[in-house]
Design a protein around this motif. Structure first.
Motif, PDB file in Angstrom:
ATOM      1  N   GLY A 141     -21.534  -0.727 -12.520  1.00 21.67           N
ATOM      2  CA  GLY A 141     -22.385  -1.882 -12.237  1.00 21.67           C
ATOM      3  C   GLY A 141     -22.166  -2.513 -10.877  1.00 21.67           C
ATOM      4  O   GLY A 141     -22.807  -3.530 -10.568  1.00 21.67           O
ATOM      5  N   PHE A 142     -21.289  -1.939 -10.055  1.00 18.15           N
ATOM      6  CA  PHE A 142     -21.075  -2.443  -8.702  1.00 18.15           C
ATOM      7  C   PHE A 142     -21.938  -1.651  -7.711  1.00 18.15           C
ATOM      8  O   PHE A 142     -22.523  -0.619  -8.054  1.00 18.15           O
ATOM      9  N   ASP A 143     -21.985  -2.147  -6.488  1.00 20.10           N
ATOM     10  CA  ASP A 143     -22.752  -1.457  -5.453  1.00 20.10           C
ATOM     11  C   ASP A 143     -21.930  -0.417  -4.701  1.00 20.10           C
ATOM     12  O   ASP A 143     -22.478   0.556  -4.178  1.00 20.10           O
ATOM     13  N   ASP A 144     -20.609  -0.632  -4.625  1.00 23.50           N
ATOM     14  CA  ASP A 144     -19.775   0.276  -3.835  1.00 23.50           C
ATOM     15  C   ASP A 144     -18.317  -0.012  -4.160  1.00 23.50           C
ATOM     16  O   ASP A 144     -18.004  -0.811  -5.040  1.00 23.50           O
ATOM     17  N   VAL A 145     -17.434   0.660  -3.411  1.00 23.04           N
ATOM     18  CA  VAL A 145     -16.007   0.556  -3.675  1.00 23.04           C
ATOM     19  C   VAL A 145     -15.276   0.175  -2.393  1.00 23.04           C
ATOM     20  O   VAL A 145     -15.682   0.550  -1.291  1.00 23.04           O
ATOM     21  N   LEU A 146     -14.205  -0.597  -2.548  1.00 24.57           N
ATOM     22  CA  LEU A 146     -13.308  -0.949  -1.453  1.00 24.57           C
ATOM     23  C   LEU A 146     -11.928  -0.428  -1.810  1.00 24.57           C
ATOM     24  O   LEU A 146     -11.395  -0.746  -2.876  1.00 24.57           O
ATOM     25  N   PHE A 147     -11.348   0.361  -0.916  1.00 23.48           N
ATOM     26  CA  PHE A 147     -10.056   0.974  -1.203  1.00 23.48           C
ATOM     27  C   PHE A 147      -8.916   0.053  -0.786  1.00 23.48           C
ATOM     28  O   PHE A 147      -8.956  -0.572   0.275  1.00 23.48           O
ATOM     29  N   LEU A 148      -7.895   0.009  -1.640  1.00 24.05           N
ATOM     30  CA  LEU A 148      -6.670  -0.728  -1.377  1.00 24.05           C
ATOM     31  C   LEU A 148      -5.500   0.238  -1.324  1.00 24.05           C
ATOM     32  O   LEU A 148      -5.501   1.279  -1.985  1.00 24.05           O
ATOM     33  N   SER A 149      -4.477  -0.135  -0.549  1.00 29.51           N
ATOM     34  CA  SER A 149      -3.252   0.653  -0.492  1.00 29.51           C
ATOM     35  C   SER A 149      -2.475   0.477  -1.800  1.00 29.51           C
ATOM     36  O   SER A 149      -2.783  -0.413  -2.609  1.00 29.51           O
ATOM     37  N   PRO A 150      -1.445   1.294  -2.035  1.00 23.21           N
ATOM     38  CA  PRO A 150      -0.657   1.133  -3.263  1.00 23.21           C
ATOM     39  C   PRO A 150      -0.067  -0.265  -3.427  1.00 23.21           C
ATOM     40  O   PRO A 150       0.133  -0.719  -4.565  1.00 23.21           O
ATOM     41  N   ASP A 151       0.211  -0.962  -2.312  1.00 21.50           N
ATOM     42  CA  ASP A 151       0.742  -2.320  -2.410  1.00 21.50           C
ATOM     43  C   ASP A 151      -0.332  -3.392  -2.293  1.00 21.50           C
ATOM     44  O   ASP A 151      -0.036  -4.573  -2.112  1.00 21.50           O
ATOM     45  N   GLY A 152      -1.607  -2.986  -2.403  1.00 18.66           N
ATOM     46  CA  GLY A 152      -2.685  -3.956  -2.515  1.00 18.66           C
ATOM     47  C   GLY A 152      -3.314  -4.418  -1.225  1.00 18.66           C
ATOM     48  O   GLY A 152      -4.126  -5.353  -1.237  1.00 18.66           O
ATOM     49  N   LEU A 153      -3.019  -3.783  -0.098  1.00 22.41           N
ATOM     50  CA  LEU A 153      -3.634  -4.166   1.167  1.00 22.41           C
ATOM     51  C   LEU A 153      -5.016  -3.534   1.305  1.00 22.41           C
ATOM     52  O   LEU A 153      -5.243  -2.391   0.876  1.00 22.41           O
ATOM     53  N   VAL A 154      -5.937  -4.256   1.925  1.00 20.98           N
ATOM     54  CA  VAL A 154      -7.288  -3.742   2.153  1.00 20.98           C
ATOM     55  C   VAL A 154      -7.232  -2.585   3.142  1.00 20.98           C
ATOM     56  O   VAL A 154      -6.618  -2.689   4.217  1.00 20.98           O
ATOM     57  N   LEU A 155      -7.894  -1.478   2.793  1.00 21.08           N
ATOM     58  CA  LEU A 155      -8.008  -0.321   3.675  1.00 21.08           C
ATOM     59  C   LEU A 155      -9.421  -0.238   4.243  1.00 21.08           C
ATOM     60  O   LEU A 155      -9.707  -0.724   5.317  1.00 21.08           O
TER      61      LEU A 155
END
Length: 255
Positions: A141-155
Protein backbone atom coordinates in the motif's frame (compact mmCIF):
# COMPACT_ATOMS: atom_id res chain seq x y z
CA UNK A 1 11.03 5.81 -30.54
CA UNK A 2 12.86 3.13 -28.55
CA UNK A 3 16.10 1.89 -30.12
CA UNK A 4 19.48 0.53 -29.07
CA UNK A 5 22.99 0.81 -30.42
CA UNK A 6 26.14 -1.01 -29.32
CA UNK A 7 29.40 0.71 -30.19
CA UNK A 8 27.54 3.02 -32.56
CA UNK A 9 25.73 0.39 -34.63
CA UNK A 10 22.45 -1.47 -34.58
CA UNK A 11 23.31 -4.65 -32.66
CA UNK A 12 23.04 -8.14 -34.06
CA UNK A 13 20.79 -10.53 -32.14
CA UNK A 14 23.86 -12.26 -30.70
CA UNK A 15 25.11 -8.98 -29.21
CA UNK A 16 21.69 -8.24 -27.72
CA UNK A 17 21.59 -11.74 -26.27
CA UNK A 18 24.95 -11.25 -24.58
CA UNK A 19 23.86 -7.86 -23.23
CA UNK A 20 20.66 -9.38 -21.86
CA UNK A 21 22.22 -12.37 -20.10
CA UNK A 22 25.36 -10.70 -18.75
CA UNK A 23 24.66 -9.43 -15.25
CA UNK A 24 28.00 -7.68 -14.96
CA UNK A 25 28.36 -4.05 -15.95
CA UNK A 26 27.34 -0.56 -14.99
CA UNK A 27 25.31 2.29 -16.44
CA UNK A 28 24.04 5.82 -16.10
CA UNK A 29 20.63 7.21 -17.04
CA UNK A 30 19.89 10.74 -18.14
CA UNK A 31 17.22 12.98 -19.56
CA UNK A 32 18.12 14.81 -22.77
CA UNK A 33 16.46 18.11 -23.59
CA UNK A 34 17.41 20.04 -26.71
CA UNK A 35 20.36 17.62 -27.11
CA UNK A 36 21.75 18.73 -23.74
CA UNK A 37 22.03 17.01 -20.35
CA UNK A 38 22.06 18.35 -16.80
CA UNK A 39 25.33 17.22 -15.21
CA UNK A 40 26.73 15.56 -18.33
CA UNK A 41 30.25 15.92 -16.89
CA UNK A 42 29.13 14.01 -13.80
CA UNK A 43 27.56 11.22 -15.86
CA UNK A 44 30.82 10.83 -17.76
CA UNK A 45 32.80 10.84 -14.50
CA UNK A 46 30.49 8.15 -13.10
CA UNK A 47 31.07 5.93 -16.13
CA UNK A 48 34.81 6.53 -16.12
CA UNK A 49 35.28 5.74 -12.42
CA UNK A 50 32.99 2.70 -12.44
CA UNK A 51 34.80 1.29 -15.48
CA UNK A 52 38.15 1.68 -13.71
CA UNK A 53 36.78 -0.21 -10.70
CA UNK A 54 34.87 -2.99 -12.45
CA UNK A 55 37.13 -3.46 -15.47
CA UNK A 56 40.61 -2.56 -14.19
CA UNK A 57 42.39 -4.49 -16.96
CA UNK A 58 40.58 -2.74 -19.82
CA UNK A 59 40.93 0.73 -21.27
CA UNK A 60 37.74 2.71 -20.65
CA UNK A 61 36.25 4.61 -23.59
CA UNK A 62 37.13 8.30 -23.61
CA UNK A 63 34.51 10.86 -22.62
CA UNK A 64 34.40 12.16 -26.20
CA UNK A 65 33.72 8.65 -27.44
CA UNK A 66 30.78 8.29 -25.04
CA UNK A 67 29.24 11.62 -26.05
CA UNK A 68 29.72 10.80 -29.75
CA UNK A 69 27.94 7.46 -29.24
CA UNK A 70 25.06 9.18 -27.41
CA UNK A 71 24.74 11.76 -30.17
CA UNK A 72 24.75 9.04 -32.83
CA UNK A 73 22.12 6.96 -31.03
CA UNK A 74 19.86 9.99 -30.62
CA UNK A 75 19.65 10.34 -34.41
CA UNK A 76 17.42 13.36 -34.97
CA UNK A 77 15.79 13.29 -31.53
CA UNK A 78 16.27 16.39 -29.40
CA UNK A 79 14.43 15.19 -26.28
CA UNK A 80 14.81 11.65 -24.97
CA UNK A 81 15.58 9.30 -22.11
CA UNK A 82 19.06 7.81 -22.55
CA UNK A 83 20.82 4.99 -20.75
CA UNK A 84 24.51 4.32 -21.35
CA UNK A 85 25.63 0.84 -20.25
CA UNK A 86 29.23 -0.32 -20.16
CA UNK A 87 29.38 -4.07 -20.78
CA UNK A 88 32.26 -6.55 -20.40
CA UNK A 89 34.83 -5.96 -23.12
CA UNK A 90 34.11 -2.22 -22.84
CA UNK A 91 31.23 -2.45 -25.28
CA UNK A 92 29.08 0.67 -24.98
CA UNK A 93 25.33 0.16 -25.26
CA UNK A 94 23.19 3.29 -25.67
CA UNK A 95 19.43 2.89 -25.23
CA UNK A 96 17.13 5.71 -26.35
CA UNK A 97 13.45 6.00 -25.44
CA UNK A 98 10.78 8.65 -24.96
CA UNK A 99 11.56 11.49 -22.53
CA UNK A 100 10.03 11.41 -19.05
CA UNK A 101 7.78 14.48 -18.66
CA UNK A 102 8.92 16.86 -15.91
CA UNK A 103 5.44 17.34 -14.52
CA UNK A 104 4.21 17.65 -10.90
CA UNK A 105 3.83 14.34 -9.09
CA UNK A 106 1.78 13.57 -5.98
CA UNK A 107 3.63 13.27 -2.67
CA UNK A 108 5.01 9.84 -1.87
CA UNK A 109 4.20 7.54 1.01
CA UNK A 110 7.19 5.26 1.56
CA UNK A 111 8.11 2.52 3.95
CA UNK A 112 11.58 1.73 5.18
CA UNK A 113 13.53 -1.49 4.76
CA UNK A 114 16.92 -2.25 6.25
CA UNK A 115 18.89 -3.08 3.15
CA UNK A 116 22.18 -1.91 1.62
CA UNK A 117 22.99 -2.57 -2.02
CA UNK A 118 26.19 -4.37 -2.95
CA UNK A 119 28.81 -1.83 -4.04
CA UNK A 120 26.32 0.95 -3.22
CA UNK A 121 28.50 3.72 -4.69
CA UNK A 122 28.14 2.17 -8.16
CA UNK A 123 25.14 2.28 -10.49
CA UNK A 124 25.51 -1.35 -11.52
CA UNK A 125 23.24 -3.90 -13.13
CA UNK A 126 22.51 -5.85 -9.94
CA UNK A 127 19.06 -4.39 -9.25
CA UNK A 128 17.03 -7.49 -8.33
CA UNK A 129 16.90 -6.91 -4.56
CA UNK A 130 16.08 -3.21 -4.66
CA UNK A 131 13.32 -3.83 -7.22
CA UNK A 132 11.96 -6.66 -5.05
CA UNK A 133 11.77 -4.35 -2.03
CA UNK A 134 10.13 -1.57 -4.05
CA UNK A 135 7.47 -3.93 -5.40
CA UNK A 136 6.89 -5.29 -1.89
CA UNK A 137 6.29 -1.79 -0.58
CA UNK A 138 3.74 -1.14 -3.33
CA UNK A 139 1.93 -4.38 -2.60
CA UNK A 140 1.72 -3.24 1.04
CA UNK A 141 0.00 0.00 0.00
CA UNK A 142 3.00 2.35 -0.14
CA UNK A 143 4.33 4.19 -3.17
CA UNK A 144 7.99 3.22 -2.80
CA UNK A 145 10.73 2.14 -0.42
CA UNK A 146 13.48 3.96 1.49
CA UNK A 147 16.50 1.90 2.47
CA UNK A 148 18.08 2.13 5.92
CA UNK A 149 21.43 0.82 7.10
CA UNK A 150 21.54 -1.99 9.69
CA UNK A 151 21.84 0.67 12.41
CA UNK A 152 18.90 2.67 11.08
CA UNK A 153 20.59 5.45 9.10
CA UNK A 154 18.92 6.73 5.93
CA UNK A 155 20.61 5.46 2.76
CA UNK A 156 18.65 5.94 -0.47
CA UNK A 157 15.35 5.21 -2.17
CA UNK A 158 14.77 2.49 -4.73
CA UNK A 159 15.94 4.69 -7.63
CA UNK A 160 16.28 8.09 -5.96
CA UNK A 161 18.13 10.07 -3.32
CA UNK A 162 16.43 11.55 -0.28
CA UNK A 163 16.65 15.20 0.77
CA UNK A 164 15.44 16.62 4.08
CA UNK A 165 14.71 20.05 5.56
CA UNK A 166 15.05 20.95 9.24
CA UNK A 167 13.63 24.45 9.01
CA UNK A 168 16.99 26.09 8.37
CA UNK A 169 18.87 24.01 5.81
CA UNK A 170 18.72 21.15 3.34
CA UNK A 171 20.20 17.93 4.72
CA UNK A 172 21.59 15.18 2.50
CA UNK A 173 22.25 11.71 3.97
CA UNK A 174 25.84 10.76 4.72
CA UNK A 175 25.88 7.01 4.18
CA UNK A 176 26.97 4.23 1.81
CA UNK A 177 24.79 4.98 -1.22
CA UNK A 178 24.82 6.05 -4.85
CA UNK A 179 25.53 9.74 -5.25
CA UNK A 180 22.81 10.50 -7.78
CA UNK A 181 23.64 12.94 -10.54
CA UNK A 182 20.58 15.08 -9.78
CA UNK A 183 21.59 15.23 -6.12
CA UNK A 184 25.11 16.26 -7.15
CA UNK A 185 24.01 19.01 -9.52
CA UNK A 186 21.55 20.35 -6.95
CA UNK A 187 24.29 20.38 -4.31
CA UNK A 188 26.52 22.27 -6.74
CA UNK A 189 23.76 24.73 -7.60
CA UNK A 190 22.90 25.43 -3.96
CA UNK A 191 26.56 26.12 -3.19
CA UNK A 192 26.48 28.86 -5.82
CA UNK A 193 23.17 30.20 -4.52
CA UNK A 194 24.27 30.33 -0.86
CA UNK A 195 21.39 28.04 0.11
CA UNK A 196 22.23 26.43 3.48
CA UNK A 197 22.87 22.71 3.13
CA UNK A 198 24.83 19.99 4.88
CA UNK A 199 25.58 16.29 4.61
CA UNK A 200 25.28 14.20 7.75
CA UNK A 201 24.04 10.85 9.08
CA UNK A 202 20.26 10.88 9.39
CA UNK A 203 18.14 8.81 11.77
CA UNK A 204 14.39 8.92 11.42
CA UNK A 205 12.20 9.52 14.46
CA UNK A 206 9.51 11.89 15.63
CA UNK A 207 12.25 13.73 17.57
CA UNK A 208 14.68 14.11 14.67
CA UNK A 209 13.72 17.74 14.03
CA UNK A 210 13.19 17.05 10.34
CA UNK A 211 10.24 18.97 8.96
CA UNK A 212 10.17 17.90 5.31
CA UNK A 213 11.45 15.21 2.97
CA UNK A 214 11.67 14.78 -0.79
CA UNK A 215 12.89 12.35 -3.43
CA UNK A 216 15.13 13.45 -6.27
CA UNK A 217 16.50 11.85 -9.42
CA UNK A 218 16.76 12.61 -13.13
CA UNK A 219 13.02 12.00 -13.61
CA UNK A 220 11.84 14.27 -10.79
CA UNK A 221 14.16 16.66 -8.93
CA UNK A 222 11.56 17.70 -6.37
CA UNK A 223 8.98 15.04 -5.51
CA UNK A 224 7.65 15.51 -2.00
CA UNK A 225 7.59 12.68 0.53
CA UNK A 226 4.49 12.97 2.66
CA UNK A 227 5.06 9.99 4.93
CA UNK A 228 7.87 7.62 5.91
CA UNK A 229 6.47 4.65 7.80
CA UNK A 230 4.34 6.31 10.50
CA UNK A 231 6.15 9.66 10.42
CA UNK A 232 4.36 12.45 8.55
CA UNK A 233 6.14 15.28 6.75
CA UNK A 234 3.31 17.64 5.75
CA UNK A 235 5.48 20.79 5.53
CA UNK A 236 7.15 19.83 2.25
CA UNK A 237 6.29 22.93 0.23
CA UNK A 238 9.37 24.96 1.15
CA UNK A 239 11.75 22.06 0.45
CA UNK A 240 10.26 21.18 -2.93
CA UNK A 241 10.26 24.87 -3.92
CA UNK A 242 13.97 25.09 -3.01
CA UNK A 243 14.77 21.95 -4.99
CA UNK A 244 12.91 23.32 -8.02
CA UNK A 245 14.66 26.67 -7.66
CA UNK A 246 18.03 24.93 -7.56
CA UNK A 247 17.13 22.72 -10.53
CA UNK A 248 16.24 25.78 -12.58
CA UNK A 249 19.79 27.08 -11.97
CA UNK A 250 21.49 23.91 -13.23
CA UNK A 251 23.27 24.45 -16.57
CA UNK A 252 22.54 21.91 -19.29
CA UNK A 253 25.60 20.72 -21.19
CA UNK A 254 25.41 20.04 -24.93
CA UNK A 255 26.09 16.59 -26.28
Amino acid sequence: MTHIEINGAAPAIEALYQAAVQGFGHYTSMQVRGRAVAGLDLHLKRLREASAELFPDDLAPADDTITDLIGHALRDERDASVRVTILPGMDVMVSVSAPIPDTPRPPLRVRTVRFERDLPHLKHRGTLAQTHHALGARRAGFDDVLFLSPDGLVLEGSVWNAAFWDGDRIIWPQAPMLAGITMQVLHRAFAGMDVPQTTMPISLSEKSGLKAAAATNSHFPDQAILQIDEINFPMYGHLTALLRRGWNEVPWQAI
